[in-house]
Enzyme design. Structure first.
Site, PDB file in Angstrom:
ATOM      1  N   ALA A   1       0.719  -1.053   0.034  1.00  0.00           N
ATOM      2  CA  ALA A   1       0.080   0.023   0.060  1.00  0.00           C
ATOM      3  C   ALA A   1       0.977   1.271  -0.032  1.00  0.00           C
ATOM      4  O   ALA A   1       0.478   2.365  -0.480  1.00  0.00           O
ATOM      5  CB  ALA A   1      -0.854  -0.223   1.249  1.00  0.00           C
TER       6      ALA A   1
ATOM      7  N   ILE B   1       3.439   1.765  -1.852  1.00  0.00           N
ATOM      8  CA  ILE B   1       4.126   2.036  -3.116  1.00  0.00           C
ATOM      9  C   ILE B   1       3.302   2.809  -3.999  1.00  0.00           C
ATOM     10  O   ILE B   1       1.883   2.480  -4.077  1.00  0.00           O
ATOM     11  CB  ILE B   1       4.431   0.448  -3.839  1.00  0.00           C
ATOM     12  CG1 ILE B   1       5.339  -0.286  -2.787  1.00  0.00           C
ATOM     13  CG2 ILE B   1       5.055   0.634  -5.185  1.00  0.00           C
ATOM     14  CD1 ILE B   1       5.627  -1.519  -3.612  1.00  0.00           C
TER      15      ILE B   1
ATOM     16  N   GLU C   1       1.964   3.463  -6.942  1.00  0.00           N
ATOM     17  CA  GLU C   1       1.708   2.625  -8.234  1.00  0.00           C
ATOM     18  C   GLU C   1       1.518   3.812  -9.339  1.00  0.00           C
ATOM     19  O   GLU C   1       2.036   3.454 -10.469  1.00  0.00           O
ATOM     20  CB  GLU C   1       0.293   1.828  -8.049  1.00  0.00           C
ATOM     21  CG  GLU C   1       0.752   0.670  -7.363  1.00  0.00           C
ATOM     22  CD  GLU C   1       0.291   0.936  -5.659  1.00  0.00           C
ATOM     23  OE1 GLU C   1       0.030   2.064  -5.418  1.00  0.00           O
ATOM     24  OE2 GLU C   1       0.057   0.066  -4.861  1.00  0.00           O
TER      25      GLU C   1
ATOM     26  N   ASP D   1      26.496  22.510 -35.396  1.00  0.00           N
ATOM     27  CA  ASP D   1      27.047  22.993 -36.665  1.00  0.00           C
ATOM     28  C   ASP D   1      25.928  23.200 -37.530  1.00  0.00           C
ATOM     29  O   ASP D   1      25.037  22.342 -37.767  1.00  0.00           O
ATOM     30  CB  ASP D   1      27.856  22.105 -37.226  1.00  0.00           C
ATOM     31  CG  ASP D   1      28.701  22.455 -38.678  1.00  0.00           C
ATOM     32  OD1 ASP D   1      28.058  23.454 -38.959  1.00  0.00           O
ATOM     33  OD2 ASP D   1      28.893  21.308 -39.272  1.00  0.00           O
TER      34      ASP D   1
END
Length: 386
Positions: free
Chosen positions: A275, A277, A279, A321
């Site tokens: 929980a 983490i 997501e 360049d």
């Protein structure tokens, strides 16, 4: 003036041998194409698999496995969808860009003016072989390493190889036989640019055997570093992983000390860790970067990797360049002005010269005729009979 022009055109038609087509094809099959070492093309499967190398994504995948193992399918399904969407967005961007870059590379393939069967012809630079005789003039990019047979005021910008900003002045080879070293004034090197003058060169080293090819081989051994955003997300992922494991262990130990069942506390600790983490973080970052890429694409800017957008946002000065990049490396006369008693401005198009929007022949204006005659005598154009 007409005698001078006729003499110049006659000189330009002088036959030079060079290689025959058969000999060139034989050498091409033996030595290979005149190309620098290329990285292997990344397959679609590898590009897609690369979307899962992020630390945060790996943590989400681990959490999916644990959720399924615990029977919490309601938690696993949303996480799987987020991971798939995140991977799909990154894959679509990188795959499209890979294909676009391949097309651009084919469009911008350099060419070379080479003597084949005694005739000067334009061929792809990739088909130049050792022993070919080719010509150079101001603005040309040298197709391979070679020694100079003849030249007039020839200078080359060799900063790509040596770092020296001042153009190197070149001369004709006499009896020198060292063709493998840098900074030789009787040599021209692959990838350098002719800043002024003209020359005729014999190719001695192509592809990976050239000086530029050796540098390219060394560069291929360098691993591509992570962008600052990838480093920060990686650090965040590792920090979250440590915190989640710590929370899981603390909850498990506290529950066991209170007399709770060991299995129940293990599942509780794992659930709390999952929980914690975030997501939605990887998907949010990917979507934000994808939107930025779309805005840049509308302004004709092509981004290879999504995370490069954040790195580009940190840039304050970009040095590039312009020749052949911003501009087309082509000069075209659009107007001619005369400063005689009757000063006039002539327009120039592919069809010819004009005055007051009326087509004009060179001999109808003495001033225009003299200008065009001087232009014809003072250039490197050649008459190539069919």
């Amino acid at each position: 003036m007409l005698d001078i022009l006729e003499k110049k055109l006659t000189e330009n038609q002088t036959t030079r041998k060079g290689l025959t087509t058969a000999e060139a094809e034989k050498r091409l099959s033996t030595d290979g194409e005149n190309r620098l070492a290329k990285k292997k093309k990344t397959s679609a499967a590898k590009i897609f698999a690369g979307q899962f190398h992020d630390v945060m994504v790996m943590i989400l995948l681990v959490s999916v496995v644990i959720s399924v193992a615990l029977g919490q399918y309601a938690d696993a399904v949303p996480i799987v969808l987020i991971v798939i969407i995140n991977a799909a967005l990154g894959f679509i961007q990188e795959y499209r860009c890979e294909k676009t870059l391949e097309k651009l590379e084919n469009m911008t393939a350099p060419t070379a003016m080479v003597y084949r069967d005694g005739r000067l012809v334009k061929i792809p630079a990739s088909e130049v072989v050792a022993g070919d005789v080719f010509t150079l003039e101001a603005g040309d990019r040298v197709p391979c390493d070679g020694y100079i047979n003849s030249s007039r005021a020839l200078s080359c910008d060799e900063s790509a190889l040596t770092g020296e900003a001042v153009p190197a002045v070149k001369k004709c080879r006499t009896s020198e036989i060292d063709f493998t070293a840098l900074n030789k004034d009787y040599m021209v090197y692959m990838g350098t640019v002719v800043t002024k003058g003209v020359g005729e060169v014999t190719a001695v080293a192509t592809g990976e055997r050239s000086q530029m090819g050796r540098v390219s081989t060394m560069l291929d051994e360098i691993k591509e570093p992570e962008t600052p955003l990838q480093k920060k997300l990686g650090e965040l992922g590792r920090t979250l992983a440590i915190i989640c494991l710590a929370v899981c262990v603390v909850v498990f130990i506290a529950g066991v000390l209170r007399g709770e069942p060991v299995l129940n506390m293990a599942m509780t600790g794992i659930t709390i860790a999952i929980a914690a983490i975030p997501e939605g973080l990887p998907a949010t970052v990917t979507i934000a970067l994808a939107l930025a890429v779309r805005k840049m694409l509308k302004r004709q800017a092509l981004v290879h990797r999504l995370h490069s957008v954040e790195t580009l946002g940190c840039a304050t000065v970009i040095c590039t360049d312009k020749t052949g990049t911003v501009t087309m490396n082509k000069m075209t006369v659009t107007d001619i002005f005369t400063c005689t008693e009757k000063s006039r401005a002539y327009g120039v198009t592919k069809e010819g010269a004009s005055f007051d929007e009326k087509a004009l022949k060179a001999w109808e204006s003495p001033d225009l005729g003299r200008i065009l005659l001087c232009g014809a005598a003072c250039n490197n154009a050649r008459l190539c009979p069919p």
